[in-house]
Design a protein around this motif. Structure first.
Motif, PDB file in Angstrom:
ATOM      1  N   VAL A 168     -54.268  -0.373  -9.051  1.00  0.00           N
ATOM      2  CA  VAL A 168     -53.704  -0.189 -10.384  1.00  0.00           C
ATOM      3  C   VAL A 168     -54.651   0.653 -11.234  1.00  0.00           C
ATOM      4  N   ASP A 169     -54.086   1.230 -12.293  1.00  0.00           N
ATOM      5  CA  ASP A 169     -54.927   1.990 -13.222  1.00  0.00           C
ATOM      6  C   ASP A 169     -55.525   1.038 -14.254  1.00  0.00           C
ATOM      7  N   ASP A 170     -56.208   1.590 -15.234  1.00  0.00           N
ATOM      8  CA  ASP A 170     -56.928   0.768 -16.210  1.00  0.00           C
ATOM      9  C   ASP A 170     -56.027  -0.053 -17.138  1.00  0.00           C
ATOM     10  N   VAL A 171     -54.729   0.235 -17.158  1.00  0.00           N
ATOM     11  CA  VAL A 171     -53.800  -0.575 -17.956  1.00  0.00           C
ATOM     12  C   VAL A 171     -52.923  -1.467 -17.079  1.00  0.00           C
ATOM     13  N   GLY A 172     -53.183  -1.464 -15.767  1.00  0.00           N
ATOM     14  CA  GLY A 172     -52.454  -2.335 -14.853  1.00  0.00           C
ATOM     15  C   GLY A 172     -51.236  -1.737 -14.187  1.00  0.00           C
ATOM     16  N   LYS A 173     -50.982  -0.441 -14.384  1.00  0.00           N
ATOM     17  CA  LYS A 173     -49.842   0.212 -13.729  1.00  0.00           C
ATOM     18  C   LYS A 173     -50.132   0.358 -12.239  1.00  0.00           C
ATOM     19  N   LEU A 174     -49.195  -0.112 -11.396  1.00  0.00           N
ATOM     20  CA  LEU A 174     -49.338  -0.018  -9.956  1.00  0.00           C
ATOM     21  C   LEU A 174     -49.278   1.437  -9.508  1.00  0.00           C
ATOM     22  N   LEU A 175     -50.324   1.872  -8.799  1.00  0.00           N
ATOM     23  CA  LEU A 175     -50.389   3.248  -8.316  1.00  0.00           C
ATOM     24  C   LEU A 175     -50.168   3.363  -6.818  1.00  0.00           C
ATOM     25  N   ALA A 176     -50.596   2.334  -6.069  1.00  0.00           N
ATOM     26  CA  ALA A 176     -50.451   2.370  -4.606  1.00  0.00           C
ATOM     27  C   ALA A 176     -50.600   0.959  -4.070  1.00  0.00           C
ATOM     28  N   THR A 177     -50.007   0.738  -2.902  1.00  0.00           N
ATOM     29  CA  THR A 177     -50.141  -0.520  -2.178  1.00  0.00           C
ATOM     30  C   THR A 177     -50.659  -0.191  -0.787  1.00  0.00           C
ATOM     31  N   VAL A 178     -51.724  -0.893  -0.372  1.00  0.00           N
ATOM     32  CA  VAL A 178     -52.342  -0.642   0.928  1.00  0.00           C
ATOM     33  C   VAL A 178     -52.247  -1.921   1.748  1.00  0.00           C
ATOM     34  N   PRO A 179     -51.379  -1.945   2.800  1.00  0.00           N
ATOM     35  CA  PRO A 179     -51.295  -3.123   3.659  1.00  0.00           C
ATOM     36  C   PRO A 179     -52.598  -3.273   4.454  1.00  0.00           C
ATOM     37  N   ILE A 180     -53.048  -4.521   4.616  1.00  0.00           N
ATOM     38  CA  ILE A 180     -54.312  -4.727   5.332  1.00  0.00           C
ATOM     39  C   ILE A 180     -54.154  -5.655   6.528  1.00  0.00           C
TER      40      ILE A 180
END
Length: 61
Positions: free
Chosen positions: A48-60
């Motif tokens: 997420v960015d500094d305001v909490g907006k989801l930018l990417a999801t990385v499965p682990i």
């Protein structure tokens, strides 16, 4: 099913999303342990960015 959200309030500031994805993949390798049958659900890093907006999801898993 079985998903649990653990929030890292400190986080890591990185210059861009691609660097954040690379860092998530490195962390996933360090944290990887054999499943003992008790853990269920999909694990992933949410970037997420500094305001909490989801930018990417990385499965682990």
């Amino acid at each position: 099913m079985g998903d649990e959200l653990l929030i890292d309030r400190d986080g890591v500031m990185l210059p861009d999303v691609s660097d954040a994805i690379a860092e998530a993949l490195i962390c996933a390798q360090v944290q990887r342990t054999p499943s003992k049958g008790g853990a269920s659900g999909r694990r992933r890093f949410e970037i997420v960015d500094d305001v909490g907006k989801l930018l990417a999801t990385v499965p682990i898993d």
